[in-house]
Design an enzyme around this catalytic site. Structure first.
Site, PDB file in Angstrom:
ATOM      1  N   THR A  69       0.826  -1.210   0.000  1.00 42.94           N
ATOM      2  CA  THR A  69       0.000   0.000   0.000  1.00 42.94           C
ATOM      3  C   THR A  69       0.851   1.246   0.000  1.00 42.94           C
ATOM      4  O   THR A  69       2.061   1.193   0.185  1.00 42.94           O
ATOM      5  CB  THR A  69      -0.951   0.034   1.214  1.00 42.94           C
ATOM      6  N   LYS A 128      -8.352   2.587   2.565  1.00 46.56           N
ATOM      7  CA  LYS A 128      -7.407   2.416   3.670  1.00 46.56           C
ATOM      8  C   LYS A 128      -7.241   3.676   4.509  1.00 46.56           C
ATOM      9  O   LYS A 128      -6.382   3.744   5.368  1.00 46.56           O
ATOM     10  CB  LYS A 128      -6.051   1.981   3.112  1.00 46.56           C
ATOM     11  N   GLY A 162      -4.827   6.535   8.245  1.00 45.25           N
ATOM     12  CA  GLY A 162      -4.596   5.546   7.203  1.00 45.25           C
ATOM     13  C   GLY A 162      -3.686   4.466   7.728  1.00 45.25           C
ATOM     14  O   GLY A 162      -2.960   4.665   8.706  1.00 45.25           O
ATOM     15  N   SER A 221       4.701   0.484   1.251  1.00 47.95           N
ATOM     16  CA  SER A 221       5.760   0.152   0.303  1.00 47.95           C
ATOM     17  C   SER A 221       6.012   1.253  -0.709  1.00 47.95           C
ATOM     18  O   SER A 221       7.138   1.473  -1.133  1.00 47.95           O
ATOM     19  CB  SER A 221       5.419  -1.148  -0.427  1.00 47.95           C
TER      20      SER A 221
END
Length: 179
Positions: A7, A39, A51, A130
């Site tokens: 994400t 998210k 988030g 990521s």
């Protein structure tokens, strides 16, 4: 804690505006399972945005706990985050949760981890996941060198991250705190 993948969550502040963006991709191993997950969510009567990056079930558990702390401390994000981080670090069950949270209110942007860290970045932007480093670099450059507003900077930075990170897509949702 394992590397948090799958994400990108980005918070941007500019000209008195505060936004948080997240991509929609849910990845299980090397397979994309969902394209349009949300998210990022508002909390405490839409005064806080939060988030997550990491395991979804773990993040939802942490969302609930942070929401409880926000209620307990009457919307004081910094205090709620510190108390959550203390619980997360010391509780035997919570310690196993693999997620990071990015939270912001009108004044503060915080990264909260299970190792007890509550970090308030020096810059007007913060990112986790990521694709976080890519979105962060793009957003820092755009905040400093463009006339774009916070929402546009978040969208464009997330698109850049999605073009680089395998675990980030262009199904981007942006939430804005109302001043």
């Amino acid at each position: 804690m394992k590397d948090i993948r799958a994400t990108t969550i980005l918070a941007v502040r500019k000209d008195g505006r505060a936004v948080m963006a997240g991509d929609g991709q849910v990845t299980l191993g090397d397979t994309i399972m969902k394209h349009k997950a949300n998210k990022v969510r508002p909390m405490y009567d839409d005064q806080v945005l939060v988030g997550f990056a990491g395991a979804a079930a773990d993040a939802f558990n942490l969302f609930e706990r942070l929401e409880g702390k926000l209620e307990e401390y009457r919307g004081n994000l910094t205090r709620a985050a510190v108390e959550l981080a203390k619980d997360w670090r010391t509780d035997r069950i919570l310690r196993r949760l693999e997620a990071l949270l990015l939270a912001m209110d009108e004044e503060h942007t915080l990264i909260i981890s299970g190792t007890g860290d509550v970090i308030e970045p020096d810059e007007a932007v913060a990112a986790i996941g990521s694709g976080g480093p890519y979105a962060l670099a793009a957003a820092q450059a755009l905040v400093k060198h463009s006339p774009l507003d916070a929402k546009t900077i978040a969208m464009e930075s997330m698109k850049i991250a999605a073009s680089i990170c395998l675990y980030t897509n262009e199904q981007i949702i942006v939430h804005e705190l109302q001043p």
